[in-house]
Design a protein around this motif. Structure first.
Motif, PDB file in Angstrom:
ATOM      1  N   VAL A   1       0.852  -1.192   0.000  1.00 28.46           N
ATOM      2  CA  VAL A   1       0.000   0.000   0.000  1.00 28.46           C
ATOM      3  C   VAL A   1       0.887   1.240   0.000  1.00 28.46           C
ATOM      4  O   VAL A   1       1.690   1.441   0.919  1.00 28.46           O
ATOM      5  CB  VAL A   1      -0.922   0.020   1.236  1.00 28.46           C
TER       6      VAL A   1
ATOM      7  N   ASN B   1       0.947   5.481  -0.353  1.00 28.02           N
ATOM      8  CA  ASN B   1       0.110   6.680  -0.330  1.00 28.02           C
ATOM      9  C   ASN B   1       0.656   7.756  -1.273  1.00 28.02           C
ATOM     10  O   ASN B   1       1.688   7.564  -1.940  1.00 28.02           O
ATOM     11  CB  ASN B   1      -0.050   7.210   1.102  1.00 28.02           C
ATOM     12  N   ASP B   2      -0.020   8.896  -1.324  1.00 26.91           N
ATOM     13  CA  ASP B   2       0.364   9.967  -2.252  1.00 26.91           C
ATOM     14  C   ASP B   2       1.656  10.663  -1.843  1.00 26.91           C
ATOM     15  O   ASP B   2       2.212  11.450  -2.624  1.00 26.91           O
ATOM     16  CB  ASP B   2      -0.763  10.999  -2.352  1.00 26.91           C
TER      17      ASP B   2
ATOM     18  N   THR C   1      -8.728   0.038   1.850  1.00 24.47           N
ATOM     19  CA  THR C   1      -8.044   0.055   0.559  1.00 24.47           C
ATOM     20  C   THR C   1      -8.958  -0.474  -0.537  1.00 24.47           C
ATOM     21  O   THR C   1     -10.010  -1.056  -0.271  1.00 24.47           O
ATOM     22  CB  THR C   1      -6.778  -0.827   0.596  1.00 24.47           C
ATOM     23  N   GLU C   2      -8.512  -0.291  -1.769  1.00 25.24           N
ATOM     24  CA  GLU C   2      -9.136  -0.948  -2.906  1.00 25.24           C
ATOM     25  C   GLU C   2      -8.046  -1.624  -3.727  1.00 25.24           C
ATOM     26  O   GLU C   2      -6.890  -1.184  -3.741  1.00 25.24           O
ATOM     27  CB  GLU C   2      -9.936   0.038  -3.763  1.00 25.24           C
TER      28      GLU C   2
ATOM     29  N   HIS D   1      -5.627  -2.842  -6.579  1.00 23.66           N
ATOM     30  CA  HIS D   1      -5.019  -2.249  -7.768  1.00 23.66           C
ATOM     31  C   HIS D   1      -4.500  -3.324  -8.718  1.00 23.66           C
ATOM     32  O   HIS D   1      -4.892  -3.382  -9.886  1.00 23.66           O
ATOM     33  CB  HIS D   1      -3.880  -1.309  -7.368  1.00 23.66           C
TER      34      HIS D   1
ATOM     35  N   ARG E   1      -0.791  -4.984  -4.921  1.00 18.62           N
ATOM     36  CA  ARG E   1      -0.765  -3.545  -4.677  1.00 18.62           C
ATOM     37  C   ARG E   1      -2.185  -3.059  -4.421  1.00 18.62           C
ATOM     38  O   ARG E   1      -3.122  -3.410  -5.152  1.00 18.62           O
ATOM     39  CB  ARG E   1      -0.158  -2.793  -5.856  1.00 18.62           C
TER      40      ARG E   1
ATOM     41  N   LYS F   1      -4.641   0.450  -3.244  1.00 15.11           N
ATOM     42  CA  LYS F   1      -4.719   1.907  -3.143  1.00 15.11           C
ATOM     43  C   LYS F   1      -5.365   2.275  -1.815  1.00 15.11           C
ATOM     44  O   LYS F   1      -6.464   1.808  -1.501  1.00 15.11           O
ATOM     45  CB  LYS F   1      -5.553   2.472  -4.291  1.00 15.11           C
TER      46      LYS F   1
ATOM     47  N   SER G   1       3.007  -2.172 -13.845  1.00 15.53           N
ATOM     48  CA  SER G   1       1.620  -1.956 -13.427  1.00 15.53           C
ATOM     49  C   SER G   1       1.002  -3.183 -12.780  1.00 15.53           C
ATOM     50  O   SER G   1      -0.028  -3.089 -12.120  1.00 15.53           O
ATOM     51  CB  SER G   1       0.771  -1.535 -14.629  1.00 15.53           C
TER      52      SER G   1
END
Length: 251
Positions: free
Chosen positions: A103, A105-106, A155-156, A158, A181, A183, A228
């Motif tokens: 996980v 973060n931004d 989370t969701e 990815h 992974r 989000k 990805s």
């Protein structure tokens, strides 16, 4: 009826369901003896009999007839007997599946935890939150659940990043550890006090530069940053229900 009612399968075997077991041990012995003669005449290769816990007194009778244990759970024992020499008896499942949530973060920080069980022997083991899948649980659902339980971070899904396969799992099984992974939808951490010693958002640059961090975790983090990953793909008509499967592949 002086024999055990059974259902044949496509592999030349036959299966006796618990509902077809007679009430008394004496009747069971009689019906089993007659059934073995019938099955051999029918050229049945392998016999399977499922014994629930409530009928455990039948187990010694089956052992005396040559049956062996194949697998069990909390409620039953499955036994089998090879009637045809060389007939294949498939092994029972020998793998467990664990999941880890990667996980980010931004702020380019990685969600990490230290587990209570390892804090004395591996005090710097900052790892991805995660754990074992529940029976029949999807990887996507399990990794989201584990992250939420251990850190309270919602989370969701990815992507699927990769997995490790090793042969030193619990109870002499092999283990697959799948890393996905996720989000983050929330940022405030509240640890699961029964299992987690502490948790934090770890700056990714520091995590990758820290020589005390596990090499596998660093490598798979680098992979997630460069690629990805695989997406959870729906294949209409592949199985009767979407709840029966997961397929991960490139979009």
């Amino acid at each position: 009826m002086n024999y055990l009612n059974s259902t044949n399968n496509q592999y030349g075997g036959t299966y006796v369901s618990p509902k077809n077991l007679p009430d008394s041990s004496a009747a069971f012995v009689s019906q089993l003896k007659e059934s073995l003669t019938i099955w051999q005449t029918q050229k049945i290769k392998v016999v399977w009999i499922k014994i629930p816990n409530a009928r455990a007194k039948l187990l010694p009778l089956l052992y005396q007839a040559g049956f062996i244990n194949h697998h069990c759970d909390l409620n039953f024992m499955m036994l089998t007997l090879r009637l045809e020499e060389g007939a294949v008896i498939p092994p029972f499942a020998k793998h467990t599946i664990g999941v880890g949530g990667l996980v980010i973060n931004d702020n380019n920080e990685l969600l990490t935890v230290r587990e209570k069980d390892h804090i004395k022997t591996h005090p710097h083991n900052w790892k991805f939150p995660g754990g074992m899948l529940d029976p029949y649980e999807h990887i996507e659902h399990g990794v989201i659940r584990e992250v939420l339980e251990e850190t309270s971070i919602q989370t969701e899904f990815h992507s699927f990043i990769g997995f490790r396969h090793h042969h030193q799992g619990q109870f002499s099984t092999s283990n697959i550890y799948a890393v996905c992974r996720l989000k983050p939808l929330t940022l405030d951490i509240t640890i699961q006090e029964s299992e987690i010693f502490d948790a934090k958002w770890f700056p990714i640059e520091d995590y990758l530069a820290d020589e005390k961090i596990g090499k596998y975790n660093q490598q798979i983090l680098q992979s997630a940053l460069k690629h990805s990953g695989l997406k959870n793909i729906n294949l209409p008509g592949y199985m009767p229900s979407d709840q029966d499967y997961e397929v991960f592949m490139t979009p």
